[in-house]
Design an enzyme around this catalytic site. Sequence first.
Site, PDB file in Angstrom:
ATOM      1  N   GLU A   1      -3.515  -2.891   2.953  1.00  0.00           N
ATOM      2  CA  GLU A   1      -3.213  -2.582   1.541  1.00  0.00           C
ATOM      3  C   GLU A   1      -3.470  -1.099   1.381  1.00  0.00           C
ATOM      4  O   GLU A   1      -4.608  -0.642   1.447  1.00  0.00           O
ATOM      5  CB  GLU A   1      -4.084  -3.423   0.618  1.00  0.00           C
ATOM      6  CG  GLU A   1      -3.580  -3.443  -0.827  1.00  0.00           C
ATOM      7  CD  GLU A   1      -4.143  -2.310  -1.664  1.00  0.00           C
ATOM      8  OE1 GLU A   1      -3.467  -1.244  -1.740  1.00  0.00           O
ATOM      9  OE2 GLU A   1      -5.216  -2.477  -2.229  1.00  0.00           O
TER      10      GLU A   1
ATOM     11  N   CYS B   1      -5.477   1.491  -7.059  1.00  0.00           N
ATOM     12  CA  CYS B   1      -4.316   1.439  -6.162  1.00  0.00           C
ATOM     13  C   CYS B   1      -3.072   0.946  -6.893  1.00  0.00           C
ATOM     14  O   CYS B   1      -1.965   1.402  -6.603  1.00  0.00           O
ATOM     15  CB  CYS B   1      -4.619   0.550  -4.960  1.00  0.00           C
ATOM     16  SG  CYS B   1      -5.065  -1.147  -5.360  1.00  0.00           S
TER      17      CYS B   1
END
Length: 511
Positions: free
Chosen positions: A245, A279
């Site tokens: 990720e 994020c």
Amino acid sequence: MTDTGTHRRTPSTATFTSRDPATGRPLAEHPVHGPEDVARAVERGRAAGVRWAALPAARRRAHLLSWKRLLASELDAVAASVAAETGKPLQDAELELLLTLEHLSWAARNAGRVLRGRRVRTGLPASNQSASVVHRPLGVVGVIGPWNYPVHTPMGSIGYALAAGNAVVFKPSEYTPGTGVLLARLFERAVPGFAGLFTVVTGAAGTGAALAASGVDKLAFTGSPGTARKVMEVCARSLTPFLAECGGKDAVLVTADADLDAAADAIVWGALGNAGQTCAGVERVYAVRAVHARLCDRVVERARALRPGTGPDAAYGPLTMPGQGDVVRRHVDAALAAGAGAPLGGTDAPGSVDPAEPSGGPFVAPVVLVDVPEDCPAMTEETFGPTVAINAVADVDEAVRRTNASRYALGAAVFCGSRREGAAIASRLRAGAVSVNSVLGFAAVPALPFGGSGDSGFGRIHGAEGLRAFTAPQSVTVRRFAPPVDLTSFATPSAAKARAVALTRWLHTRR
């Protein structure tokens, strides 16, 4: 990974210092775990994991729920650790932990259902067989976590891997080691008798590289695309499966009939919360031209009222990582030099550094940019700071094209007067997760998988997909009776095999 901590070597071991990002004040000393330390942690995990995997799913569920309850009762201590190491306001740390508790609870309660064996149809050629699929634990899962959400993000791998029957070796960020150590300590209290099942190793780049090379059965990583590529190279040498990720450049699309007040409120929170260090936070906004100016006014009005700092009235804290301010400054300067406007902030604007803090401190006031050329770093690279760029587009089609043009594809949001139309727009986006008329709505739903593609990485955590990501599917067939014509035996006459082939061919020409 960059070795950025303050390190020193004693006759027995090396240590590094974690620090308050707002002041630089030392918080604690932690060991730098090397390859031998990591190897021992993996070995201990493998031994404990055998017993853990052998437990019925209901027993693992009970143990993990005990840990969840202890985390809830110790929420104040864990939140204080998160706030101290990241600099984020205490309430933000508490919100992170509330989400963590929801996800851990879901993983513990649903692992048995999601991962239980299932029967599958065999088809005509194998009608004498019964067939099933079971999901076996991988063994030991390595997790390399980030500093921006040092509990919620890695627990999307830790909690789900444990629920799936694995042991875990966790390397927290070198900026948030104490929080990782505290998580492991609470696990040991809640789940006695499984020493080594969940272990934390601390350090920076070298420790992460050692974990990648340690022979773990899968490595789950959260961080930048550049670091992911380096870690993946290490994993490739041993064909260690890798889940990445790697952040995003998430966009919000605003249609002409959207509720502009709701959109502005969500954009400001999504862009500036945690000082923009999220994020899946908001970094780009594409608003149809008819509402662009009004949306900008609303965003600026709300953002202007926010103040970074450390006090109780601060909306968000400092930039956690040293040097991140330089990235923000470079992105903003490049956008302004290319002709963008800054209705709020800018690197030379008054208040761009909180005057209440020491000069040059890591506090960046909100920055709102408009009309930013699409090839500027502020539109193409992850900024990870309290900035947002709002560009006008002719229509939704253009907004979709610009959103999908990014090399990142993690999250996105759509604000639209019609929920049905909003969902239709969402289906056209390349993002791994999309919220309609909210931002980050998917983060609060444990049953939804989370992850992206492109420079945002690959693989999924959370939800059923997240549980299965930490297992190996095993296919099993059991012969129930001898077939009329055994096509897998040399003893079967050729004429019988030919008749079986002709019959099967005839059936498939008619279906």
